[in-house]
Scaffold this active site. Structure first.
Site, mmCIF file in Angstrom:
data_model
loop_
_atom_site.group_PDB
_atom_site.id
_atom_site.type_symbol
_atom_site.label_atom_id
_atom_site.label_comp_id
_atom_site.label_asym_id
_atom_site.label_seq_id
_atom_site.Cartn_x
_atom_site.Cartn_y
_atom_site.Cartn_z
ATOM 1 N N ARG A 1 5.087 -7.346 10.972
ATOM 2 C CA ARG A 1 6.299 -6.534 10.784
ATOM 3 C C ARG A 1 7.469 -7.411 10.369
ATOM 4 O O ARG A 1 8.471 -6.948 9.872
ATOM 5 C CB ARG A 1 6.699 -5.787 12.081
ATOM 6 N N ASP B 1 -1.888 7.757 3.919
ATOM 7 C CA ASP B 1 -1.483 6.392 4.278
ATOM 8 C C ASP B 1 -2.141 6.057 5.617
ATOM 9 O O ASP B 1 -2.457 6.957 6.403
ATOM 10 C CB ASP B 1 0.047 6.320 4.408
ATOM 11 N N GLU B 2 -2.356 4.777 5.909
ATOM 12 C CA GLU B 2 -2.932 4.337 7.185
ATOM 13 C C GLU B 2 -4.270 5.035 7.455
ATOM 14 O O GLU B 2 -4.529 5.506 8.562
ATOM 15 C CB GLU B 2 -1.972 4.627 8.345
ATOM 16 N N GLN C 1 -5.717 -3.256 10.686
ATOM 17 C CA GLN C 1 -4.604 -2.610 11.387
ATOM 18 C C GLN C 1 -5.036 -1.327 12.080
ATOM 19 O O GLN C 1 -4.209 -0.457 12.371
ATOM 20 C CB GLN C 1 -3.460 -2.316 10.414
ATOM 21 N N LYS D 1 0.831 -1.214 0.000
ATOM 22 C CA LYS D 1 0.000 0.000 0.000
ATOM 23 C C LYS D 1 0.862 1.258 0.000
ATOM 24 O O LYS D 1 0.631 2.188 -0.777
ATOM 25 C CB LYS D 1 -0.919 0.018 1.232
ATOM 26 N N THR D 2 1.842 1.271 0.884
ATOM 27 C CA THR D 2 2.692 2.454 0.965
ATOM 28 C C THR D 2 3.489 2.616 -0.328
ATOM 29 O O THR D 2 3.681 3.718 -0.830
ATOM 30 C CB THR D 2 3.621 2.352 2.188
HETATM 31 P P1 ATP Z 1 1.659 -2.116 5.954
HETATM 32 O O1 ATP Z 1 0.215 -2.512 5.949
HETATM 33 O O2 ATP Z 1 2.422 -2.880 6.974
HETATM 34 O O3 ATP Z 1 1.858 -0.646 6.008
HETATM 35 P P2 ATP Z 1 2.034 -1.991 3.103
HETATM 36 O O4 ATP Z 1 0.842 -2.585 2.490
HETATM 37 O O5 ATP Z 1 2.134 -0.528 3.145
HETATM 38 O O6 ATP Z 1 2.261 -2.632 4.542
HETATM 39 P P3 ATP Z 1 4.607 -1.854 1.844
HETATM 40 O O7 ATP Z 1 5.384 -1.423 3.026
HETATM 41 O O8 ATP Z 1 4.305 -0.853 0.796
HETATM 42 O O9 ATP Z 1 3.286 -2.596 2.324
HETATM 43 O O10 ATP Z 1 5.326 -3.079 1.144
HETATM 44 C C1 ATP Z 1 5.811 -4.179 1.885
HETATM 45 C C2 ATP Z 1 7.112 -4.679 1.284
HETATM 46 O O11 ATP Z 1 6.860 -5.294 0.050
HETATM 47 C C3 ATP Z 1 8.086 -3.575 1.024
HETATM 48 O O12 ATP Z 1 9.386 -4.029 1.280
HETATM 49 C C4 ATP Z 1 7.879 -3.302 -0.461
HETATM 50 O O13 ATP Z 1 9.006 -2.748 -1.053
HETATM 51 C C5 ATP Z 1 7.588 -4.681 -0.998
HETATM 52 N N1 ATP Z 1 6.750 -4.686 -2.220
HETATM 53 C C6 ATP Z 1 5.533 -4.161 -2.357
HETATM 54 N N2 ATP Z 1 5.046 -4.354 -3.585
HETATM 55 C C7 ATP Z 1 5.993 -5.025 -4.269
HETATM 56 C C8 ATP Z 1 6.101 -5.521 -5.605
HETATM 57 N N3 ATP Z 1 5.127 -5.377 -6.512
HETATM 58 N N4 ATP Z 1 7.233 -6.171 -5.932
HETATM 59 C C9 ATP Z 1 8.225 -6.333 -5.046
HETATM 60 N N5 ATP Z 1 8.187 -5.896 -3.787
HETATM 61 C C10 ATP Z 1 7.079 -5.241 -3.381
HETATM 62 MG MG MG Z 2 2.301 0.814 4.750
#
Ligand code: ATP
Ligand code: MG
Length: 721
Positions: A606, A220-221, A251, A35-36
């Site tokens: 995490r 975000d969040e 979350q 997402k981030t």
């Molecule tokens: P959270 O809910 O914990 O905030 P999130 O959904 O924001 O998580 P991110 O932090 O954006 O998730 O991504 C998690 C990990 O996966 C990061 O290390 C990111 O670089 C990697 N990632 C996300 N999408 C891809 C992708 N398409 N290919 C490779 N790596 C990815």
């Molecule tokens: Mg995130």
């Protein structure tokens, strides 16, 4: 850099979200699904493909650290400077708006942000001045009441007397509190948000200006926004449908602070043209970890429902360790970390996550003893230490003498003979005539209302503050800080304090000067603020970010709450005990219990490669001993995903059945688990566990008098008893 290079590192669903035409968008997805990452690439997309300028972007993240990271990632992706992009926390952005438009926000230019400690101090003082019984109206509860109203956008004047006496008093304090803050130019955290909302709501020109400027708004969040934050976002975007939010209902962990999961539903109502994108692939965690998280969270009801999958293999099992007590727990965790480092791992890839700040001490001590660099986020943070707050109070007062919270704090620190009676009279006068304490002091001196000694002391204090301001005119920030900590008498005060404590305080004050030196003054984005103002605000908003040398590779310690959004290769979730996690208050409130479970889900997710869960069979916390039961969350994680590392002195079951790949337990040939031994120096003890083989074989012993120690068998002179 073209469109394809912005979206190529993304999967199909992520691409869809990033490249969508301008419209309201909700990316609803579980932890670690990117997402981030989508948010960062969406911003890059707007800048490069839609040709927006960084000025046209607004992005709200959860911490200042996350904001910095986001800015850097956009800059790296596009190879541009994104300094003029507004990106920060709700509080940080609200503060920026208020600084820029202080007058329209009906604030003095010199207004100061106070943290929750200052706020509590003021509430206490008001209760006293108003003769309200603080056993019936506990200051913390009053503070909570005030913040809860503000988070809903409710001022004291909006509230009706409902006939209830308790409520009536609360209301009276709220009202008096608002007056006092206005008079002193003080703004608490909730006020930042509320005032920023009112500012835009009540000034059409301003609102239109910002609606035009911020062509794209990102959050975000989103699941952890509260009522007033969401209302602020709506003011900026409704009708334009340019609000892009990402979040995860599983979350949502700030309900206790007014966050509303319901905002996700409201969003869908308020932005009828919105699109929803769901992401299901997790890129962060290995299989067992993800499975544990999925199964745990399935115990909650009324979820929006998502299941995550990963292409990564199963990875390592989760490990569970039952410690005897909190010291053993810390010992175990730190040993594992040392092993990780010996094996070539980075300390910064390791996090110790706990439910409550008070748990950090044991780990800090153990990390210190073993010379392992670490960094604590939150907790008794650098800017919250007594000596630092005193120094900041002097700095604040020299910038704004009407800052009552600071006045109270240092008027008699170091002691200068201003007695309780003088202060009481001063508070009464201030309250009766709606003056700041500073003004009240001057009035009392002018009217000769004080005994000679008290008058001299008070005059000395006022002169000191004025003098501090004069002396430091034209100084660089760090010179100002250095001058103030010395001339205020604080350094001398702590030098006199006995033993290490005073010494540490002096060192901390020196560290403050250092922090001022390193402070990154971004004059371009400083609005109308002086460097000192900006530094003081930074201290209030960003406590804890400067306490360790950030270049050093160190272990990360933080609460589960502050770990949101982050990821680490190796994670320890410690204190997995009923009454601690889930917390005591949550155990008999189903709603709160579910929030605790979401917090547990946040913690588990995490971890990228390895996750350790630990609990203690006896724990001393807040000065009390307890014998807690293991957390119910441990039972909710499927047993086949967990590896139990169990080493108790009085094991009652066959030792051979609990062996683990990383730690060999039980008989080493020579020593049995639980066996009593004697060491010539440490005396008698009991074998807890053994590790390694041959020359490297080590044994952990709990010595009756000397505590727990690891000894190399090859060298230790041990006798069986
Ligand atoms: P959270 O809910 O914990 O905030 P999130 O959904 O924001 O998580 P991110 O932090 O954006 O998730 O991504 C998690 C990990 O996966 C990061 O290390 C990111 O670089 C990697 N990632 C996300 N999408 C891809 C992708 N398409 N290919 C490779 N790596 C990815
Ligand atoms: Mg995130």
């Amino acid at each position: 850099m073209d469109a394809s290079s912005i979206i190529s590192p993304l999967n199909d669903a992520q691409r869809l979200a990033v490249s969508a035409p301008s419209q309201a968008m909700l990316v609803l997805a579980g932890a670690g699904s990117g997402k981030t990452r989508v948010l960062v690439h969406r911003i890059a997309w707007h800048l490069r493909i839609n040709r927006l300028s960084p000025q046209n972007i607004l992005a709200v993240t959860f911490t200042n650290k996350a904001a910095r990271e986001m800015r850097n990632r956009v800059e790296d992706l596009l190879n541009i400077s994104a300094r003029s992009m507004w990106i920060g926390t709700f509080h940080g952005l609200a503060h920026r708006l208020l600084r820029q438009h202080a007058k329209q926000a009906k604030l003095p230019e010199t207004f100061q942000v106070m943290d929750s400690d200052d706020q509590l101090r003021i509430v206490k003082r008001l209760l006293k001045a108003m003769n309200i019984d603080d056993t019936k109206w506990p200051p913390k509860q009053v503070q909570w009441f005030i913040n809860a109203q503000k988070e809903e956008g409710i001022r004291a004047r909006h509230m009706a007397d409902n006939g209830d006496f308790f409520h009536r008093q609360m209301l009276a304090v709220y009202k008096a509190y608002e007056e006092l803050c206005d008079r002193s130019g003080l703004v608490d955290f909730a006020e930042l948000l509320l005032r920023a909302h009112e500012l835009l709501r009540d000034n059409d020109d301003l609102l239109n200006f910002y609606r035009q400027r911020f062509q794209q708004v990102h959050v975000d969040e989103f699941q952890d926004t509260n009522t007033i934050q969401y209302a602020w976002l709506r003011l900026l975007t409704e009708g334009n449908d340019n609000l892009f939010v990402v979040g995860d209902d599983d979350q949502s962990i700030y309900g206790w602070r007014g966050a509303k999961i319901e905002n996700i539903f409201s969003f869908q109502r308020h932005y009828p043209g919105h699109q929803v994108v769901r992401l299901e692939q997790n890129y962060r965690s290995s299989g067992h970890i993800l499975k544990a998280a999925n199964i745990l969270i399935a115990n909650n009801d009324s979820r929006m429902g998502k299941e995550l999958w990963t292409e990564a293999g199963e990875g390592e099992l989760l490990s569970l360790y039952a410690a005897f007590n909190e010291q053993d727990e810390a010992y175990f965790v730190v040993e594992k970390i040392r092993q990780w480092v010996r094996d070539g791992g980075l300390r910064s890839d390791v996090a110790i996550l706990y439910r409550s700040n008070a748990q950090s001490r044991q780990f800090e001590e153990r990390l210190m003893t073993t010379g392992t660099p670490y960094r604590v986020y939150g907790g008794l943070r650098f800017f919250e230490r007594m000596e630092i707050k005193n120094a900041l109070a002097y700095l604040r007062l020299s910038a704004n003498p009407h800052d009552d919270a600071s006045f109270e704090r240092v008027v008699n620190t170091p002691t200068r003979g201003i007695g309780a009676k003088t202060l009481d009279d001063m508070r009464i006068l201030a309250r009766e005539q709606a003056l700041s304490l500073w003004q009240a002091s001057i009035a009392m001196l002018d009217q000769n209302r004080l005994p000679a000694r008290a008058a001299t002391a008070l005059r000395g204090f006022l002169n000191l503050i004025v003098q501090l301001g004069k002396d430091t005119e034209g100084f660089a920030l760090y010179e100002t800080v250095k001058h103030v900590v010395e001339a205020s008498g604080l350094i001398d005060l702590y030098k006199k304090e006995k033993q290490d404590k005073g010494e540490t305080r002096v060192e901390n004050l020196e560290e403050l000067v250092n922090a001022a030196k390193l402070f990154d003054y971004d004059s371009e984005n400083a609005e109308n603020m002086s460097e000192l103002d900006l530094f003081l605000t930074h201290a209030a908003l960003e406590a804890g970010e400067m306490q360790a040398d950030s270049d050093e590779d160190c272990v990360q310690l933080m609460t589960l709450h502050s770990a949101k959004g982050l990821e680490f290769k190796l994670v320890f979730m410690v204190g997995m005990e009923e009454g601690l996690f889930p917390s005591q208050q949550a155990t008999d409130d189903p709603g709160r219990l579910q929030e605790e479970r979401r917090l547990c889900y946040v913690g588990i997710t995490r971890a990228m490669q390895q996750l350790y869960l630990t609990y203690a069979e006896s724990r001393r916390l807040y000065g009390k001993d307890s014998y807690p039961r293991p957390s119910r969350f441990l039972k909710e994680i499927p047993a086949e995903a967990i590896h139990e590392i169990r080493m108790r002195a009085n094991v009652s079951r066959p030792v051979a059945s609990v062996g683990t790949p990383t730690t060999k337990l039980g008989s080493t040939g020579k020593y049995r688990l639980g066996q009593s031994v004697r060491h010539e120096k440490f005396g008698e003890g009991v074998v807890l566990q053994t590790e390694g083989e041959g020359e490297q074989e080590r044994v952990q012993i709990n010595f009756r008098n000397a505590g727990i120690k690891w000894l190399m068998l090859a060298y230790a002179k041990l006798d069986t008893v």
